[in-house]
Design an enzyme around this catalytic site. Sequence first.
Site, short mmCIF file in Angstrom:
data_model
loop_
_atom_site.label_atom_id
_atom_site.label_comp_id
_atom_site.label_asym_id
_atom_site.label_seq_id
_atom_site.Cartn_x
_atom_site.Cartn_y
_atom_site.Cartn_z
N GLU A 286 8.84 8.16 -0.35
CA GLU A 286 8.75 8.72 1.00
C GLU A 286 7.39 8.54 1.65
OE1 GLU A 286 8.49 12.37 -1.80
OE2 GLU A 286 9.24 10.34 -1.82
N ASP A 328 -9.11 -25.58 17.51
CA ASP A 328 -9.81 -26.58 18.31
C ASP A 328 -11.25 -26.64 17.81
OD1 ASP A 328 -10.49 -28.42 20.19
OD2 ASP A 328 -10.17 -27.13 21.93
N ASN A 682 6.63 15.36 -7.65
CA ASN A 682 6.65 14.32 -6.63
C ASN A 682 5.64 14.60 -5.53
OD1 ASN A 682 7.97 11.91 -5.43
ND2 ASN A 682 8.58 13.37 -3.85
N ASP A 686 2.38 12.30 -4.58
CA ASP A 686 2.19 11.77 -3.23
C ASP A 686 0.87 12.23 -2.63
OD1 ASP A 686 4.55 10.40 -3.30
OD2 ASP A 686 5.70 11.88 -2.16
#
Length: 842
Positions: A286, A328, A682, A686
């Site tokens: 997520e 160029d 989790n 994170d």
Amino acid sequence: MGKSQGCPEYGYTRDRLLAVLHTNRYGLSEKEAARRLRVYGYNQPAVMTRITVLGHLVKQFINPLVIILFVIALLSWFLGQRISAIFVGTMIFMSVLLSFVQEYRSNKAAEKLRELVKTTATVYRDGQKKEVDIRSLVPGDVVVLNAGDIIPADLRLLHTKELFVNESSLTGESLPVEKFAQAQHHRKASESDIVALMGSSVVSGSGMGVIVKTGIETQFGKISHELASASTESSFEKGIKSFTWMMIRVIVVLAGVIFLLNLFTKNDIVQSILFALAVAVGLAPEMLPMLVTVNLSKGAIMMARKKVIVKKLNSIQNFGAMDVLCTDKTGTLTENRIILEKYCDIDGHDDDRVLRLAYINSSHQTGVQNLLDKAILAHKEVGRLPYAKVDEIPFDFQRRIMSVVIEHDSEHRLVAKGAPEEIFKRCTHYELHGKRHAIHGKILAQLRKEFDVLSADGLMVLAVAYRDFETPKHAYGKDDEKGITLRGYVAFLDPPKASATKTLKSLSDLGIETKVITGDNELVTQKICKEVGLVSKGTVIGEQIAKLNDAQLRRIVEKTTIFARLNPLQKERVIVALRQNGHTVGYLGDGINDAPALKVSDVGISVNNAVDIAKESADIILLEKDLSVLKEGVLEGRKVFGNITKYIRMGASSNFGNMFSMTGGSLLPFLPMAPVQILLNNFLYDFSQLALPTDDVDKDYLRKPRPWDVAAIRRFMFFLGPLSSVFDFITFGVLWFIFHAQAPLFQTGWFLESLCTQTLIVHVIRTNKIPFIESMPSRFLLIMTILTVGIGIYLPYSPLAIYLGLVRPPPAYFIALAVIVSSYLYMVWKVKGWLIKKYQLE
């Protein structure tokens, strides 16, 4: 936008339309323009609609992963697990708030950078020509058009001269369309002849028009939503999307399997649903959208500090992946400081009369004055010439000639200046020592000789010719450039840039091959390339490319360094051929003739003082036309991609391993980890990854291009994922057989092991060197990972432990945990080293 403009029909005569719009050929006053801007609003299509602060916040909630968390929170609440529900709700709030703050700040910063690059239009205000931001244009403004300008609004043309407009963005037709000030009644769609629409651009010629419609009322504005949705995806975006959908498929299958396993072994449907949902959230990456946005925005800000402005954030990865740079020579290999070095007759002798003709041509032309014109006009000693201008035949990239017609002593004389090979085609005579002579085959070869000598000295050469008309005409066109008399040459010096040799070597050291693509002469280009140390594998000119089919061109481009005398479509073909050969191609250009190549390249690069159409076509704008600036941008692009890849590799391998761990754990008589613990695990992981955009990237990683490599991610996933499961199962064995753990201790033990391995693995994944000894992480990343592990270890001893289902492990478990975690990190380092060596992964 403001109110609807209710603009009149294009069918009105020019004078009638000016009257209806309450304007005239000298435009509006500043005061009236400001009043109309308040009435009609800014001249911008709908694609520029901005998301409000509330919109950004709502966007964080309209997220499948956040919605799943809401479902878990609601189920927990209704099943009596109020503390879990409150905890999950807190997680939702903190996750959304963090994502909102990071993404909103990043987007605002990127938006400010894009505003540094503005496109202007030349309009009449208070009777004077003035450069105005396109957004400030209003109906009634009178706009001056020259080659390279974009059409800033829907215009009714008032005056044109050989005006050709590219309308491919609106009609799909690639060929330029000629426009007129009066309808051509012999044509079917006569109204379109006199109208120039927003979104198109001037290819050649000049003109003037009055604005009839702006913003959302233009045809471009009405289709802007469709154009916005039709943007092409880069390989990076495709890769991110592919990875996300792969993880979603894994999540759906695994959540279903785990639900059925737990339902079968434990016969508790509510716990099985909650556990399966928690596993689904734990597996989902997520944080990926936010980390991608923050990394790209951080990269854009860092690049801006190094004078590189990113218009399209997703182009940063392509910038870092670029392995061929086409450019160029002017301003990149040379100083872009053009000096008129020589003006001579066809024998190479100095001749002031050649300079006089060149001065007449440059001083009377009304198109975009290039550096060559400015160098000629710097010779003030020519003085004010007593000639009245009659007409002008504007420059275009097919003829490569610009001509003016002047009147002197009641006679008309056409004075042409342009590419020698094009002038030669149109010459029937040459003049030497005041006498005209006819040109035939042998003479033509001799005439080219002086041109070749000058070119071989590194001088840019233009030929000067003239034609006298015994019977004057009212208007002149391209056909009148036939039968002209060659008078001589003007030759210009653009000195090689002192820093070019070093910069070219540094680009080569970064794995970028430089190719020169130019409309200039091949002899000049070869001389410059030699002086700056660019080793040429070969030279091809436009005439040769025109004879090649696509398959032949694909072979030629690999063996060629210098492409000279190319027209815009040939430049585009070269870029396409290189891309078809598997290269990630960057194109640096600032002229009208560069727009097609800029659009088809993987990353279009222009400069802030480029013509409008070049800036609009580019993905990245350099504030200085310097390859050293470009090099710094490439390095930032690779850093950004490196940090995003770290998260993806970790997420892919960790989640693939969790498939086996969760499936095996579901066979236990109790849940291997409580749903709330999975969610907390989790969230903490994170939280630690918020520091990843600040991480350093090893210099070795920056040394070569980094294309999106799905195979490398898959190999990391297939080898490192199961390895993490092995150590999960070792943890299961230690807890079950040594500590005889029941549900609370087992869940606490696996929670700690899972959090430590997931969080600390970043230090092994982030580098190919020995972590902490040969490569240090950023201070912020180090602090965040230590803090996250510290929080996890503290939680079983905290007042929250009872609500989270955590218990205090026996002291001996922490010894086992240290051995397991350190062994895991060591094995990942060894396996990763083997992977890199076997598959040449980096």
